[in-house]
Design an enzyme around this catalytic site. Structure first.
Site, short mmCIF file in Angstrom:
data_model
loop_
_atom_site.label_atom_id
_atom_site.label_comp_id
_atom_site.label_asym_id
_atom_site.label_seq_id
_atom_site.Cartn_x
_atom_site.Cartn_y
_atom_site.Cartn_z
N HIS A 61 -2.87 20.63 14.44
CA HIS A 61 -3.43 20.43 12.81
C HIS A 61 -4.59 19.52 12.73
CE1 HIS A 61 0.63 22.56 12.17
NE2 HIS A 61 1.08 21.61 12.70
N ASP A 90 2.48 28.72 15.23
CA ASP A 90 3.30 27.29 14.81
C ASP A 90 4.76 27.87 14.45
OD1 ASP A 90 4.07 25.06 13.96
OD2 ASP A 90 2.71 24.69 12.47
ZN LIG Z 1 4.34 22.58 15.12
#
Ligand SMILES: [Zn+2]
Length: 452
Positions: free
Chosen positions: A270, A321
């Site tokens: 991220h 994810d």
């Molecule tokens: Zn994750």
């Protein structure tokens, strides 16, 4: 195993496009790449080859709750309310359930062009929090799914010990995740055994986040496997940044770089909320930023300043994810569109005159492969992980080369993917995984029971 040869009219090599390319594949790996050669009767002939795309960040089990957290609650819905829903779901999953769910996710990954997955795996213990006899019981369930679907696996066992900065005690909903350092060392050994029969699996180390580990534990973890990939969630949420500043006086990425030797082994997942100085530090370190545009949009995380990072020479890859939607082309499209919407311009992640699709695709192959601890791209010695495009797909009409990739990402999507080879084996044909029928049937039964 006998050599197989594939002949492509066009192939995207690390050096760029080449015509009339023959790949010789030995034991799943590319043994030679010849260009400008005509095909012979032994070659299987195809039109357009691209390298397979690494999916550098996945939590496979979350595929089963995709779409279940899309009803607005009474208070403001945030990442943290989603996490509560995820914890309730997690309480029920058995190893057999995990194999069923992961196999479904991997089938979808392969069909969309992802050929290796980094499983950021934190579901270690039995539902009541007690240890399984084999500490890697759940990791072995992921390995069984990979064996069945053929996807390349980089297993990233997660170290999770605390619920917040400063070593606070874990919560009840986290009981399946938590280990101490000794327990984690055993888990790591067991994880290596669990993947040993897969052809080219990699095991890395994944401190969950700065919230979940202490500074001392982080240093110990980084030293446990000095050459292995190391992945960490970082700076995904504004509240996480605020909590980190309150705890240490520093922002998460700033703190990480001040207290650890971050280098090319690292994948910062991220890194959404970063200041220019932090961005420059990541780029200079050679670490990969793991971007998960669909999940980051679904969770309302924010948008990573990808253009500034790109200008600084930073490396990135993409991951699915939460697996709320599994689609390689769509991850790349949303990555670029997020930049366009914030920068009010077009073709943000490309140099002047270059194809945005080819730039995004090539950067994500090389960043993703580095993060997952393997060689990427169509090159000698790399695993034969390949995608072929259907030049007759309507979105490809009148296009060539870079135009095919731009059409795949921006106009045609995954329907333009014809075949996928993984470690030399053809696993997807006419867009469909060879095991889809059986994997779907088992997934349906599993979900009906889990949600019933
Ligand atoms: Zn994750």
């Amino acid at each position: 195993m006998a050599d197989t040869t594939l002949h492509f009219d066009h192939a995207l090599l690390p050096t760029g496009w080449a015509a009339d390319v023959r790949l010789t594949i030995t034991s799943g790996r590319i043994a030679s790449v010849e260009t400008g050669v005509s095909s012979n009767h032994r070659d299987a002939r195809h039109a357009v080859a691209l390298p397979g795309m690494p999916n550098l960040h996945s939590h496979a089990f979350q595929r089963a709750m995709a779409g279940l957290a899309e009803v607005r609650g009474t208070s403001d819905d945030t990442f943290w309310t989603w996490r509560e829903a995820m914890y309730r779901f997690v309480e029920r999953i058995t190893p057999e359930d995990l194999t069923a769910i992961a196999a479904m996710a991997q089938v979808e990954m392969l069909e969309s062009g992802f050929t290796r997955v980094g499983e950021f795996h934190y579901l270690h213990h039995a539902p009541d929090g007690s240890a399984y006899a084999d500490p890697a019981e759940m990791g072995a369930a992921l390995a069984r799914a990979a064996d069945e679907t053929g996807i390349g696996l980089t297993l990233l066992p997660v170290f999770y010990a605390h619920s917040g900065f400063g070593g606070s005690a874990p919560g009840e909903g986290q009981r399946r995740f938590v280990t101490d350092l000794d327990g984690f060392a055993h888990l790591l050994d067991a994880s290596e055994r669990a993947v040993a029969s897969l052809p080219d699996a990699v095991v890395g180390v994944a401190p969950h986040s700065l919230r979940a580990v202490t500074p001392e534990a982080l240093s110990t973890l980084a030293a446990m496997r000095p050459a292995a990939p190391i992945h960490i969630h970082i700076a995904e949420q504004l509240r996480e940044v605020e909590d980190c500043v309150a705890w240490s006086g520093q922002r998460p990425v700033e703190w990480l770089f001040d207290h650890n030797d971050v280098d090319r082994r690292w994948c910062l997942v991220h890194a959404t909320h970063v200041e220019p100085g932090e961005l420059a530090g990541i780029a200079a370190s050679g670490a990969v930023v793991g971007l998960c545009p669909i999940t980051e949009a679904n969770l309302g995380d924010g948008i990573f300043p990808a253009r500034a990072f790109w200008d600084a020479g930073g490396q990135f890859g993409v991951g699915s994810d939460s697996n709320v939607l599994i689609d390689m082309a769509e991850e790349l499209r949303l990555l670029e569109y997020g930049q366009r919407l914030t920068q009010h311009g077009r073709n943000i992640l490309a140099a002047s005159g270059a194809s945005t699709g080819t730039t995004l695709f090539g950067a994500s192959v090389s960043g993703g492969a580095q993060a997952l601890g393997v060689a990427g791209g169509i090159s000698v010695g790399a695993s034969a992980d390949l995608i072929s495009l259907d030049p007759d797909h309507i979105a490809m009409t009148g296009r060539t080369r870079d135009g095919w990739i731009d059409a795949l990402i921006f106009a045609g999507g995954r329907a333009a993917i014809d075949r996928v080879w993984r470690h030399g084996a053809s696993v997807v044909e006419s867009g469909r995984h060879r095991a889809r029928g059986a994997v779907e049937a088992r997934y349906r039964k599993t979900l009906t029971r889990l949600l019933g």
